[in-house]
Design a protein around this motif. Structure first.
Motif, PDB file in Angstrom:
ATOM      1  N   GLN A   1       0.887  -1.131   0.004  1.00 17.99           N
ATOM      2  CA  GLN A   1       0.027  -0.056  -0.143  1.00 17.99           C
ATOM      3  C   GLN A   1       0.928   1.225  -0.022  1.00 17.99           C
ATOM      4  O   GLN A   1       1.619   1.547   0.974  1.00 17.99           O
ATOM      5  CB  GLN A   1      -0.989  -0.006   1.225  1.00 17.99           C
ATOM      6  N   GLY A   2       0.861   2.009  -1.145  1.00 17.44           N
ATOM      7  CA  GLY A   2       1.874   3.118  -1.058  1.00 17.44           C
ATOM      8  C   GLY A   2       3.313   2.803  -1.414  1.00 17.44           C
ATOM      9  O   GLY A   2       3.991   3.788  -1.132  1.00 17.44           O
TER      10      GLY A   2
ATOM     11  N   TYR B   1      -2.178   1.588  -4.783  1.00 22.02           N
ATOM     12  CA  TYR B   1      -1.283   2.790  -4.664  1.00 22.02           C
ATOM     13  C   TYR B   1       0.069   2.830  -4.866  1.00 22.02           C
ATOM     14  O   TYR B   1       1.008   3.358  -4.225  1.00 22.02           O
ATOM     15  CB  TYR B   1      -1.617   3.555  -3.300  1.00 22.02           C
TER      16      TYR B   1
ATOM     17  N   ARG C   1       3.755   3.243  -7.457  1.00 21.32           N
ATOM     18  CA  ARG C   1       3.882   3.967  -8.568  1.00 21.32           C
ATOM     19  C   ARG C   1       5.364   3.136  -9.282  1.00 21.32           C
ATOM     20  O   ARG C   1       5.989   3.113  -8.378  1.00 21.32           O
ATOM     21  CB  ARG C   1       4.262   5.416  -8.618  1.00 21.32           C
TER      22      ARG C   1
ATOM     23  N   SER D   1       4.003  10.837  -4.697  1.00 20.85           N
ATOM     24  CA  SER D   1       3.247   9.924  -5.418  1.00 20.85           C
ATOM     25  C   SER D   1       1.924  10.397  -6.002  1.00 20.85           C
ATOM     26  O   SER D   1       2.060  11.870  -5.905  1.00 20.85           O
ATOM     27  CB  SER D   1       2.409   9.056  -4.187  1.00 20.85           C
ATOM     28  N   PRO D   2       1.444   9.858  -7.111  1.00 25.23           N
ATOM     29  CA  PRO D   2       0.435  10.485  -7.768  1.00 25.23           C
ATOM     30  C   PRO D   2      -0.650  11.174  -6.933  1.00 25.23           C
ATOM     31  O   PRO D   2      -0.943  10.682  -5.797  1.00 25.23           O
ATOM     32  CB  PRO D   2       0.162   9.297  -8.764  1.00 25.23           C
ATOM     33  N   ALA D   3      -1.449  12.075  -7.487  1.00 18.63           N
ATOM     34  CA  ALA D   3      -2.189  12.737  -6.716  1.00 18.63           C
ATOM     35  C   ALA D   3      -3.412  11.691  -6.372  1.00 18.63           C
ATOM     36  O   ALA D   3      -3.692  10.731  -7.052  1.00 18.63           O
ATOM     37  CB  ALA D   3      -3.152  13.686  -7.762  1.00 18.63           C
ATOM     38  N   ASN D   4      -3.945  11.755  -5.259  1.00 22.01           N
ATOM     39  CA  ASN D   4      -4.946  10.981  -4.466  1.00 22.01           C
ATOM     40  C   ASN D   4      -4.465   9.263  -4.315  1.00 22.01           C
ATOM     41  O   ASN D   4      -5.216   8.726  -4.195  1.00 22.01           O
ATOM     42  CB  ASN D   4      -6.169  10.846  -5.504  1.00 22.01           C
ATOM     43  N   HIS D   5      -3.093   9.294  -4.323  1.00 20.78           N
ATOM     44  CA  HIS D   5      -2.651   7.874  -3.873  1.00 20.78           C
ATOM     45  C   HIS D   5      -2.745   8.053  -2.350  1.00 20.78           C
ATOM     46  O   HIS D   5      -2.468   8.991  -1.827  1.00 20.78           O
ATOM     47  CB  HIS D   5      -1.312   7.371  -4.459  1.00 20.78           C
ATOM     48  N   GLY D   6      -2.621   6.788  -1.708  1.00 17.46           N
ATOM     49  CA  GLY D   6      -2.551   6.837  -0.299  1.00 17.46           C
ATOM     50  C   GLY D   6      -1.566   6.176   0.165  1.00 17.46           C
ATOM     51  O   GLY D   6      -0.677   5.388  -0.847  1.00 17.46           O
ATOM     52  N   GLY D   7      -1.390   5.654   1.470  1.00  9.92           N
ATOM     53  CA  GLY D   7      -0.386   5.013   1.824  1.00  9.92           C
ATOM     54  C   GLY D   7       0.629   5.744   3.056  1.00  9.92           C
ATOM     55  O   GLY D   7       0.139   6.678   3.351  1.00  9.92           O
ATOM     56  N   VAL D   8       1.460   4.992   3.675  1.00  9.42           N
ATOM     57  CA  VAL D   8       2.222   5.202   4.638  1.00  9.42           C
ATOM     58  C   VAL D   8       2.781   6.542   4.369  1.00  9.42           C
ATOM     59  O   VAL D   8       2.813   7.675   5.081  1.00  9.42           O
ATOM     60  CB  VAL D   8       3.022   4.142   5.498  1.00  9.42           C
ATOM     61  N   ARG D   9       3.742   6.526   3.124  1.00  7.86           N
ATOM     62  CA  ARG D   9       4.460   7.897   2.914  1.00  7.86           C
ATOM     63  C   ARG D   9       3.963   8.470   1.511  1.00  7.86           C
ATOM     64  O   ARG D   9       4.727   8.562   0.554  1.00  7.86           O
ATOM     65  CB  ARG D   9       5.914   7.489   2.828  1.00  7.86           C
TER      66      ARG D   9
ATOM     67  N   SER E   1      -8.657   0.812   5.939  1.00  8.56           N
ATOM     68  CA  SER E   1      -7.775   1.851   5.260  1.00  8.56           C
ATOM     69  C   SER E   1      -8.436   2.038   3.670  1.00  8.56           C
ATOM     70  O   SER E   1      -7.883   2.816   3.012  1.00  8.56           O
ATOM     71  CB  SER E   1      -6.404   1.493   5.069  1.00  8.56           C
TER      72      SER E   1
ATOM     73  N   ILE F   1      -8.187   6.287   4.150  1.00  8.55           N
ATOM     74  CA  ILE F   1      -7.009   5.990   3.786  1.00  8.55           C
ATOM     75  C   ILE F   1      -5.886   6.942   4.438  1.00  8.55           C
ATOM     76  O   ILE F   1      -6.019   8.058   4.399  1.00  8.55           O
ATOM     77  CB  ILE F   1      -7.020   6.338   2.105  1.00  8.55           C
TER      78      ILE F   1
ATOM     79  N   ASP G   1     -11.493   9.097   2.605  1.00  4.11           N
ATOM     80  CA  ASP G   1     -11.285   9.326   1.126  1.00  4.11           C
ATOM     81  C   ASP G   1     -12.046  10.493   0.634  1.00  4.11           C
ATOM     82  O   ASP G   1     -12.257  10.738  -0.479  1.00  4.11           O
ATOM     83  CB  ASP G   1     -11.475   8.087   0.476  1.00  4.11           C
TER      84      ASP G   1
END
Lengths: 486, 386
Positions: A140-141, A163, A165, B51-59, B238, B242, B248
């Protein structure tokens, strides 16, 4: 230039610095190391990436906790009834295989997920993952991830990068997923190559994903082979530029066994490839055979019955289907989809378009048996993706680069000012009083911030800031002592 | 130079004449930096990630909110926010229901305006990032939102005319609006100032965030277990909450029970012909969630553990009967996710790690209207940090 290298080092070494600091942290660290008595590190000490070996029966998580950015964790063959999470960057987790003996992660049908990773540049390679209630392997991310050579069975999603890239999913086998075996969700620049998917509701899926390649996979015996979708109500509102080529997609005819409440429950069986909503999709040079209802089904969100999202274009536009090999598709109609095709007095349909798609095309010379494609045009042969071999970013997805000074100032604003006002008392003492206390002593300030001790009863204890790294802390100290207010 | 001197002298004279004149802050709030255009921009460590716009995640990357305000607009909004002068009879301020001491909510199941309302007062933490406001998403901007309770006959009961009249009648506000906007108070500018202030309510430095930025010791072992269950695919929290914002901002039908008075709320469905929106509410942020019990749009749940248990139960088990709810696919499966008891406790424990109120604003010690502050359950005491 030197400074930039310095900074890179700071980013990479964040966890290292973290591990090296604070008394309380150390005891915890030691305890964890004891736990992983079987994890042994190569002896060269702190310098350079290490290999940490987990012997059969040892704790993989303890090895991850011990690992620093750049390290590789080698997991010996054996059964590990564990879940693993990775929240730091540049960790390679590799299962060793000795013939039929894998490094097995076994959730015993009680554990939630096998591996969860958020760290950038995580590599997960060579595990046999089974018995988890949630997903086998998920990120995730995480950017620049690689999920390689794993065998995942019986999860909700077998492998689920979300999420991300820039990522590679290659050489895995996935089976028994109640949804997609490999489910790429809301990710960009992803290659899914040379995997085997069978016995899943869907073999492989791209959901709300942009710039992605699926190639040389073998997808058979699922309810539906490949799903290319845009799902409404998610933060990423589009899906486009996907190339599906050189795959073998055959006999995807098993009964859909997804839980009735899931979106996957609406996926018809007997379909090679189902396209629901994404744009600019190339389906080229695949072998599509023996899918009972239809080879390729192109539809849209509304026809599929998904809810409306005002920010999502529900139609599949720009679908290009060229130079595939078709055999025995649509010959054994069943279910609602089969009923509809039969009602049109047809069978043996290779491509069925059911939505209001625009700008889609076929290659006339392919002689495909298609239904509902009246508005499709002839593909221009120049559209071929024959030489397209990766959707990934050439040198990987990069983090933004800041000079140490910039990083120091940003961090001062983002973190320090929450508690320290310049000339008045907030949660902690004023920056002015800190300047007076540490005049010409940035090292002292760095040391204190990294490992604070409560000095004054009237202020709350300051949390340790060592995780920011010595470089950043030094920049902050310089900024506070020599720039701020001067 | 000469002009500057003169105005300095004038200011000094004014200051001497009326020592207690309120000067609006010309510095940005903590964690904001002043840009050359005179507006304040949020600075967070998440902006340094890619990160790309609207991506989620820890970092995952967070861009600073595109809409920016000047320090004086923000500070004026702070006075207005705490001042009952805006309400029809001068008894209620924004802070009456959005009390900083209660996570910018009010601790009640349903908010009380001029009588009890149907829904709870939502938190204001991190509202700057949202693209829709109110439980049913009906407002598109903070400015639009700020005006809604203000002019609702059931809430603060004001009208644009009454707001403008009251503000122009208060000499201090004539001065403050002049400082912030260079003009006399208007209802519209009051909304702008309120939005400006609300945009400064940022919570991104919790223990969870320190963990996200690399401090492995910031979370306890139980909290890490909870985080793993939270982001895992059995609980799936999550997927809508998110990280890093833990929402979200989408409208979702989760099958919430009717409230304790038996009221079944159609949510966004009341504003739309789309049947899939029946019973849909905006996903709330979980930032500072420990501060804003009770939970859900009408306080149906008293504790976080009860909320997690709700999601762990059979899908739709508590939903109003006979309604064609299209419950969100991530509200798990036919039989419920069957999280273990330990998972449920761990998730609830993890949510406490999302607490961060360091950027709580200073509550004005004196209001420009000279009215008394009236935070409903007694004066807020812990919100002011100075």
């Amino acid at each position: 230039m030197k400074n930039q290298n310095h900074l890179k080092y700071a980013f990479v070494m964040l966890p290292v610095l973290l591990a090296a600091c604070s008394g309380g942290g150390e005891t915890k660290q030691e305890a964890k190391q004891e736990e992983s008595a079987q994890a042994s590190a190569s002896p060269e000490g702190a310098a350079g990436p290490r290999e940490i070996v987990v012997e059969e029966g040892g704790s993989i998580q303890a090895a991850v906790n011990e690992a620093k950015s750049g390290d590789t964790i080698i997991v010996k063959p054996g059964v590990y009834k564990q879940s693993v999470y990775i929240d730091k960057p540049n960790i390679t987790l590799r299962g060793l295989r000795d013939g039929d003996r894998w490094a097995v992660l076994d959730g015993e049908t009680v554990k939630n997920d096998g591996i969860i990773a958020s760290g950038h540049s995580t590599v997960i390679d060579g595990f046999y993952v089974k018995g988890y209630k949630g997903n086998g392997i998920m990120t995730q991310g995480a950017n620049n991830f690689q999920i390689l050579n794993n065998h995942v069975e019986g999860a909700f999603y077998g492998i689920f990068p979300q999420y991300g890239r820039n990522g590679l999913v290659k050489g895995n086998t996935v089976t028994g997923s109640e949804d997609a075996g490999i489910y790429v969700g809301m990710s960009d620049n992803i290659d899914v190559l040379e995997n085997v998917a069978y016995g899943n509701v869907m073999g492989l899926e791209f959901e709300n994903t942009r710039n992605a390649l699926m190639a040389r996979n073998h997808i058979y015996g699922n309810a539906s082979g490949i799903a290319l979708t845009i799902v409404p109500g998610l933060p990423v509102k589009d899906a486009y530029s996907q190339v599906i080529k050189d795959n073998k997609i055959e006999k995807n005819n098993i009964e859909n066994f997804a839980p009735s409440s899931s979106i996957a429950a609406g996926v018809p069986s007997g379909v090679g490839i189902i396209v629901v909503g994404p744009d600019d999709i190339t389906i080229e040079n695949n072998e599509i055979a023996g899918n009972d209802n239809v080879g390729v089904l192109v539809t849209d969100l509304l026809t599929f019955g998904l809810s409306n999202d005002p920010k999502v274009d529900p139609y599949s536009d720009g679908i290009k289907i060229m130079k595939n090999t078709w055999r025995d598709n649509g010959d054994n109609l069943s279910g609602m989809l089969g009923g509809m095709i039969a009602a049109a007095s047809r069978s043996g349909v290779e491509i069925l378009s059911m939505g209001k798609d625009r700008d889609s095309c076929l290659l006339a010379e392919d002689g495909v048996d298609a239904l509902g494609v009246d508005q499709w045009t002839a593909c221009d042969p120049s559209m071929t993706k024959a030489t397209f071999d990766t959707a990934m970013i050439k040198d990987g997805a990069e983090e933004p680069v800041y000079s140490p000074e910039q990083k120091g100032r940003l961090t001062y604003l983002a973190v320090c000012t929450g508690c320290h006002a310049y000339d008045s008392v907030l949660h902690g003492p004023s920056v002015e009083s800190i300047k007076a206390l540490y005049a010409d002593n940035p090292e002292g300030l760095v040391q204190y911030a990294a490992n604070p001790v409560r000095k004054r009863e009237d202020f709350p204890e300051m949390p340790a800031q060592s995780y920011l790294g010595d470089d950043v802390l030094t920049q902050i100290a310089d900024y506070i002592l020599y720039d701020l207010g001067e | 130079m000469k002009r500057a001197l003169i105005s300095l002298c004038a200011m000094a004279l004014l200051g001497a004449a009326k020592a207690d004149r309120i000067e609006l802050n010309d510095r940005c709030p903590a964690s904001f930096r002043l840009l050359e255009d005179g507006t304040c921009e949020l600075v967070t460590l998440y902006s340094a990630y890619s990160s790309p716009a609207n991506h989620g995640g820890v970092r995952a990357h967070i861009s600073p909110p595109a809409k920016r305000y000047t320090p004086k607009e923000i500070d004026l909004g702070r006075y207005l926010f705490f001042d009952p002068v805006l309400s029809v009879n001068g008894t209620m301020s924004c802070a009456s229901c959005h009390d900083p001491a209660k996570g910018f909510s009010d601790g009640r199941k349903r908010a009380v305006g001029r009588g009890e309302l149907e829904r709870a007062a939502p938190t204001l933490w991190n509202v700057a990032f949202a693209d829709k406001y109110m439980w049913d998403g009906r407002a598109a901007t903070l400015e639009e939102q700020a005006a809604m309770p203000l002019y609702s006959p059931k809430e603060m009961g004001a009208t644009p005319e009454s707001v403008e009249r009251a503000l122009r009648a208060a000499p201090a506000y004539r001065d403050l609006f002049n400082q912030a906007f260079g003009q006399l108070p208007t209802a519209e500018l009051a909304s702008v100032a309120l939005a400006a202030f609300e945009s400064s309510l940022i919570s991104l430095n919790s223990r969870y965030d320190r963990y996200a930025h690399g401090d492995e010791s910031a979370l306890s072992e139980q909290e890490i277990r909870g985080f793993n269950a939270f982001r895992g695919f059995v609980a799936r929290c999550s997927q809508c909450h998110i990280p890093p914002l833990f929402t979200d901002f989408e409208l979702a039908v989760v099958g919430a029970p009717a409230d304790d008075q038996g009221h079944e709320d159609a949510g966004a469905g009341a504003l739309s012909d789309d049947p899939s929106l029946y019973g849909a509410f905006k996903t709330p942020t979980l930032r500072n969630i420990s501060r804003t019990a009770p939970y859900f749009q009408a306080g149906q749940f008293g504790t976080l553990k009860e909320v997690v248990e709700f999601y762990n139960d059979t899908r739709g088990h508590a939903a109003p009967q006979g309604k064609p709810l299209k419950i969100h696919w991530h509200v798990h499966m036919t039989e419920g996710p069957e999280l273990s008891e330990e998972d449920v406790s761990d998730i609830a424990a993890f949510l406490l790690a999302l607490e961060d109120e360091t950027l709580s604003p200073e509550i004005p010690s004196r209001l420009p209207s000279e009215l008394q502050q009236n935070v409903r359950q007694g004066m807020a005491t812990s919100g002011g940090l100075k």
